[in-house]
Each structure stands twice: as C-alpha cells, then as structure tokens.
Design an enzyme around this catalytic site. Structure first.
Site, PDB file in Angstrom:
ATOM      1  N   LYS A 200       0.832  -1.210   0.000  1.00 32.25           N
ATOM      2  CA  LYS A 200       0.000   0.000   0.000  1.00 32.25           C
ATOM      3  C   LYS A 200       0.867   1.260   0.000  1.00 32.25           C
ATOM      4  O   LYS A 200       0.645   2.178  -0.775  1.00 32.25           O
ATOM      5  CB  LYS A 200      -0.946  -0.010   1.201  1.00 32.25           C
ATOM      6  CG  LYS A 200      -1.906   1.176   1.217  1.00 32.25           C
ATOM      7  CD  LYS A 200      -2.894   1.091   2.373  1.00 32.25           C
ATOM      8  CE  LYS A 200      -4.041   0.182   2.066  1.00 32.25           C
ATOM      9  NZ  LYS A 200      -5.133   0.264   3.065  1.00 32.25           N
ATOM     10  N   GLU A 206       9.873  -5.718   4.145  1.00 34.11           N
ATOM     11  CA  GLU A 206       9.993  -7.042   3.538  1.00 34.11           C
ATOM     12  C   GLU A 206       9.739  -6.986   2.033  1.00 34.11           C
ATOM     13  O   GLU A 206      10.497  -7.550   1.234  1.00 34.11           O
ATOM     14  CB  GLU A 206       9.011  -8.024   4.189  1.00 34.11           C
ATOM     15  CG  GLU A 206       9.251  -8.282   5.660  1.00 34.11           C
ATOM     16  CD  GLU A 206       8.429  -7.377   6.572  1.00 34.11           C
ATOM     17  OE1 GLU A 206       8.210  -7.767   7.726  1.00 34.11           O
ATOM     18  OE2 GLU A 206       8.031  -6.271   6.129  1.00 34.11           O
ATOM     19  N   GLY A 260      -5.655  -4.691   4.792  1.00 33.98           N
ATOM     20  CA  GLY A 260      -4.838  -5.630   4.033  1.00 33.98           C
ATOM     21  C   GLY A 260      -5.361  -7.049   4.056  1.00 33.98           C
ATOM     22  O   GLY A 260      -5.384  -7.730   3.035  1.00 33.98           O
ATOM     23  N   ARG A 261      -5.827  -7.521   5.216  1.00 33.18           N
ATOM     24  CA  ARG A 261      -6.254  -8.913   5.319  1.00 33.18           C
ATOM     25  C   ARG A 261      -7.627  -9.151   4.693  1.00 33.18           C
ATOM     26  O   ARG A 261      -8.110 -10.283   4.664  1.00 33.18           O
ATOM     27  CB  ARG A 261      -6.241  -9.349   6.780  1.00 33.18           C
ATOM     28  CG  ARG A 261      -7.060  -8.507   7.733  1.00 33.18           C
ATOM     29  CD  ARG A 261      -6.658  -8.793   9.189  1.00 33.18           C
ATOM     30  NE  ARG A 261      -7.363  -7.988  10.169  1.00 33.18           N
ATOM     31  CZ  ARG A 261      -7.021  -6.750  10.506  1.00 33.18           C
ATOM     32  NH1 ARG A 261      -6.011  -6.154   9.909  1.00 33.18           N
ATOM     33  NH2 ARG A 261      -7.690  -6.093  11.442  1.00 33.18           N
ATOM     34  N   GLU A 346      -5.469 -11.394  13.929  1.00 30.25           N
ATOM     35  CA  GLU A 346      -5.065  -9.993  13.788  1.00 30.25           C
ATOM     36  C   GLU A 346      -6.258  -9.072  13.988  1.00 30.25           C
ATOM     37  O   GLU A 346      -6.117  -7.950  14.460  1.00 30.25           O
ATOM     38  CB  GLU A 346      -4.430  -9.752  12.409  1.00 30.25           C
ATOM     39  CG  GLU A 346      -3.637  -8.461  12.329  1.00 30.25           C
ATOM     40  CD  GLU A 346      -2.751  -8.381  11.099  1.00 30.25           C
ATOM     41  OE1 GLU A 346      -3.248  -7.911  10.059  1.00 30.25           O
ATOM     42  OE2 GLU A 346      -1.577  -8.786  11.167  1.00 30.25           O
ATOM     43  N   HIS A 377      -3.837 -38.131  11.954  1.00 34.25           N
ATOM     44  CA  HIS A 377      -2.612 -38.862  12.286  1.00 34.25           C
ATOM     45  C   HIS A 377      -1.561 -37.925  12.863  1.00 34.25           C
ATOM     46  O   HIS A 377      -0.384 -38.279  12.943  1.00 34.25           O
ATOM     47  CB  HIS A 377      -2.070 -39.562  11.034  1.00 34.25           C
ATOM     48  CG  HIS A 377      -3.010 -40.589  10.482  1.00 34.25           C
ATOM     49  ND1 HIS A 377      -2.949 -41.925  10.826  1.00 34.25           N
ATOM     50  CD2 HIS A 377      -4.059 -40.475   9.623  1.00 34.25           C
ATOM     51  CE1 HIS A 377      -3.901 -42.586  10.202  1.00 34.25           C
ATOM     52  NE2 HIS A 377      -4.594 -41.729   9.464  1.00 34.25           N
ATOM     53  N   LYS A 505       8.016  -3.754  14.338  1.00 35.24           N
ATOM     54  CA  LYS A 505       8.573  -3.151  13.126  1.00 35.24           C
ATOM     55  C   LYS A 505       9.470  -1.962  13.463  1.00 35.24           C
ATOM     56  O   LYS A 505      10.554  -1.790  12.910  1.00 35.24           O
ATOM     57  CB  LYS A 505       7.436  -2.673  12.204  1.00 35.24           C
ATOM     58  CG  LYS A 505       6.648  -3.762  11.529  1.00 35.24           C
ATOM     59  CD  LYS A 505       5.606  -3.126  10.628  1.00 35.24           C
ATOM     60  CE  LYS A 505       4.737  -4.141   9.918  1.00 35.24           C
ATOM     61  NZ  LYS A 505       3.726  -3.485   9.060  1.00 35.24           N
TER      62      LYS A 505
END
Length: 538
Positions: A200, A206, A260-261, A346, A377, A505
């Site tokens: 954005k 990153e 964002g999510r 979040e 399992h 951050k």
C-alpha cells in the site's frame, strides 16, 4: 455513525448464559441429542450450496435463544448496516470498512468498476501473451511479492483453486529471508517471469527488499535497466512506484477503506485473476457477494455467520475454550488455517474495548488446524483425549473435483466419523466389552482398558458444501470475514485496526542500523548479547 459501545458482560443475556453454563455442566452431547429430537431444526442452516450443522455443540434450545438475545442486545443488526453503509467503524484509524464493496456488482463506485476492468484486461493480456517480457517472450511464471494480507489471501486462494488454473505458474515471495527469495527465483527464467509488487505505502521493508532483489535479478540476467515489461505494482504511492521503474499504466489502486487482510477482492487479487482467469475470479467475487447478501438480510437465527460467531463466543467465553481448530477435508484448502489465523487473530486479538478500557473477558481465539485426514494422524490425539476443550470447524465437500469416488467416499467417511467420535466418545464399559469380544485376557483388560476410554463431548461444527469452485470458495471466505466482524461487535472491540504489529517493526528498524554499524545502543543484556553475536556474522 459510530459503533455502539456495549460491554457484553453487562447485558441480561450474558448473565443468563452464565446460568446456562452451570445448567449444562451436567449434560453431554449424547444426552442433549436424546432429549431434543428437533436439534437439527434450530441448530442447522441450509442455504444455497451450504449445509451448516452446529448441533454437535454443547447447548440446548434455551441457550441458543439466549445467544440470539445477546446478539440483539449488542446491536448486531445496527452494526451490519453501518458496515455496509460505509460508516467509519474503524474508529482508531478514522476509516470505513468497505472490502465488501470490492465484490459488490451493484456498486456505483466508478473507481472500483474501473479497477475490475483493468484487472480483467491486464490478466487476460498476461495469460494470452499480449504483454510480453523485454526479449519478446510470453510469460510462463508470475511472482507475487507482498506480505500479510498482500500474500496470504491470494496464495491461499490460488492453492485452493488450482484445479481451475491455466498454464501460468504463480509463486509467492513474502518473507524478508533472502533464502526464501533465492529459492523461488533459482528455477525461474528471467525472460519469462513477471512480478507483482503489492505494498500500500510502497515502503514495507519485507516487500521492498524482495522487490529490489527481483529488480536486480532481472537487470543482471537480462543485461538491461528496462524492467518495465516485467513488473507491475499495487499501491497508493504512485511516485515511489514510478521511481522504482514501473510503468504508470502497470500500477493498480488500493484503498484506505480496505484493510490488508480483506483486500484480495480487489487489485490485490490480480494474481488470482491471472492464475484462474478473470471469469473465474469474477465467480469468486460473486460467491462472496452472495454471502454478504445472506449476512445482511437473514434473520439472526438463520444467519450462518452470526450463528457460527455466537457458537464460538459460547465455547470461548462460557465453556473456556481458548483455541479453535479449522479442519478442511480437502488438500486444496491446506492453506486455509494459516489464512484464517491472520484474518481472525489480527482482527480480534485485542484487550482494549471500544471505550478504551481494558477488557476483563476473553476475546480472540488461537486459530490453528490442517487438512483431514492428515490431521487425524497428527494432532487429533490431543483433541480426542487431551485435557483441553478444542472446538473444530469441519469443512467438507459432497463432490470431489477429479471424480475418484472410492477415495472421496473414504475421505468423507472420516469426515463424518471423526465428528461422531468426538461427540460420542467411548466409555469404559464399551471398551471392556470390545476387548472381551476380541478374546483379551482379564489381566490385559485391567491394564489397558482405561487408556482406550474417550470422554467424547467435544464440540464440532460441520460446514458441508456441494463442490469446491470459485463461487463456493468466495462464499466460504466471506462467511469467515463476517464471523470475525460479528464476534468483534459482541466483544466490543475494534476488529479492523492492527496496532499490535507496529512495535516490532519500529524496533527492528532501529536495531538494523546497530547490526550494520559499529555501535550497540543501550539495551537489556539479552538484546545486547544477540546484537553482538549477529555483528560477528554479518
């Protein structure tokens, strides 16, 4: 309008639910099914291609009615209207929450309509080879560079819908770990690789680190500074994108009113449209829009997201379950638990209410899971015989995509069987009887019988869908988004900010300068020790 600020523990319904918890403490799922022959009438919902059964949860008709009262007392209907009307319900950031508008096909928002057309045109040109690399070759691989909501949603969706993919291969780079970047790029051909950079602000550490590595990879391997044919960007920072070297025609919008999510329904979903084609991407949006309409218009007691949110609140706040497992019975949805971790944790991982006060009741659950039958399992031992109450969502599909009926029947027999086993359990009398029928001697029975006892009474919810396709997946993801919203409303928290991710951050940025320089600042002894060790290897 602002969201109501109602502490749920002060409502009449909350107090009644505390009483219900005590009343139900002497009941089991087996006894509740014996007493209530009509449980499925009020604890299941059939809608479109969904058949949702939450009858295997520890509650009765009275409990369910009180839960719907709780939703009403917390003004869920008003809150839904505010959501879809675009009111600034993300108050701490002063924003509307309108990801639903990205999949609204009646929208009058000209910018969103233009975006859809641009996604359609651009993805079609990448697929058919109209847009080519700088050496004139058609693209074979697309790499999405983003993190968080710019990565998890598209990656999960492309994996879920790979049955419908075209010949293009889509890859994802998210972690700032350079090894991750190198592993993705090492088997790709620079001439036929296209990058989508999603950020954005176009400042995310990153994403920008990985984007610059990709840029250098193209420049070095193709011996060119002209990268425009190999990159597009999804961002609001147009100047920074152009400075990076990306053609302005290859820039897609993002919006302040979309977190964002929740962003893959718009331009962030470009990689999805490229992978499965725009027609299928449109079906994905249509499915989500269908669930939006159901959420807006259905009464509380027949509203899938509201009912499932209420069940989860009951299990968490009254029965004491702090984790929730997501178990899809299809390998296509192997990334769904990871995606929902971000969407749910979040959003609702908050301990301050909408009035700014510290909360004294449980909010966000720990979300985890994996695909059946693999999980049977792996960690199902803990769910069956552990000392923790772990409710599960079982997600299944009536039809397989490749048509292997034998395998699908076995898969779905496990789907049903595990839920039945978690509900029924197996008591000592049953274990002993079974061991005797198998001719075990008394000494062996006495030694081992207790270890084979299952208490049962473990809550599960079944979400059975006709078939996994773009439309049904859109419905499923939209359903979980609205569950997140409903829980946040009832818990009296702001679900759409994310201040908790910021501190790390900020500190990382400061510490990076210390790792790269010769000076270490004033820190605790442990942090200083880490920095010294890292400086010796950098």
């Amino acid at each position: 309008m602002s969201l109501h600020k109602i502490n749920p523990t002060t409502t009449k319904a909350w107090k009644k639910l505390i009483e219900q918890k005590d009343i139900l403490s002497v009941e089991t799922l087996n006894s509740l099914f014996t007493k209530e022959s009509n449980r499925l009438n009020y604890l299941s919902i059939k809608w479109d291609c969904f058949d949702v059964d939450f009858s295997k949860n520890i509650l009765n008709k009275k409990t369910f009615n009180i839960l719907t009262e709780l939703a009403k007392e917390c003004k869920i209907s008003d809150s839904i209207k505010m959501l879809f009307n675009g009111d600034e319900i993300n108050e701490t950031e002063g924003r509307s929450v309108l990801h639903t508008e990205l999949r609204n096909f009646k929208t009058l928002n000209s910018s969103i309509l233009e975006d859809r057309e641009k996604i359609k045109s651009f993805s079609s040109k990448i697929i058919d080879g109209t847009i080519k690399g700088c050496t004139g070759k058609k693209f074979t691989d697309v790499v999405n560079i983003g993190i968080g909501g710019s990565d998890l949603g598209p990656k999960m969706t492309i994996e879920a819908l790979k049955f419908y993919k075209n010949s293009l291969n889509v890859h994802f780079i998210s972690n700032v770990d350079g090894d991750h970047n190198a592993e993705v790029l090492k088997n790709l051909n620079p001439e036929t690789t296209f990058f989508i950079v999603v950020s954005k602000t176009f400042t995310t550490q990153e994403t920008l680190t990985n984007a610059n590595l990709a840029k250098k990879w193209i420049e070095k391997n193709l011996d060119t500074k002209k990268i425009q044919n190999h990159f597009c960007a999804i961002s609001t920072n147009i100047n920074a994108v152009k400075d990076f070297g990306i053609n302005e025609d290859y820039i897609f919008k993002m919006y302040d009113f979309v977190g964002g999510r929740f962003s893959m329904w718009g331009s962030v979903g470009l990689s999805i449209s490229i992978s499965i084609g725009y027609d299928n991407f449109k079906k994905f949006l249509i499915g989500a829009e269908k669930m939006d309409k159901h959420f807006k218009e259905s009464p509380i007691e027949k509203n899938i997201p509201i009912c499932l949110a209420l069940i989860k609140i009951w299990n968490n706040n009254f029965l004491g379950s702090h984790t929730h497992a997501i178990i899809p019975y299809t390998e296509y949805l192997n990334l769904l638990p990871s995606y929902l971790q971000q969407s749910m944790m979040e959003s609702n991982g908050k301990n301050i209410d909408r009035s700014g006060n510290k909360i004294n009741y449980s909010t966000g659950n720990i979300i985890w899971g994996g695909t059946g039958t693999n999980t049977q399992h792996a960690f199902f031992q803990l769910i069956h015989q552990g000392d923790k109450l772990i409710p599960c969502d079982f997600i299944g599909f009536k039809q397989s995509l490749h048509g292997n009926k034998d395998s699908h029947n076995k898969l779905m027999s496990n789907y049903v069987g595990q839920m039945q086993a978690l509900m029924r359990g197996r008591d000592l009398k049953e274990v002993v009887s079974e061991m005797k029928s198998k001719k075990f001697d008394e000494e062996t029975i006495n030694k081992t019988a207790n270890f084979k006892v299952f208490e049962g009474n473990k809550p599960t919810t079944s979400i059975l869908i006709e078939k996994l396709n773009p439309e049904s997946l859109g419905m499923l993801i939209s359903m979980y988004e609205h569950i997140v919203f409903t829980k946040g409303i009832i818990w009296n928290i702001f679900s759409f900010d994310q201040w908790g991710v910021e501190l790390g951050k900020v500190l990382a940025s400061k510490l990076l300068t210390e790792i790269e320089s010769s000076e270490i600042g004033n820190h605790d002894e442990s942090t200083k020790s880490h920095l010294k060790k890292l400086k010796n290897t950098s």
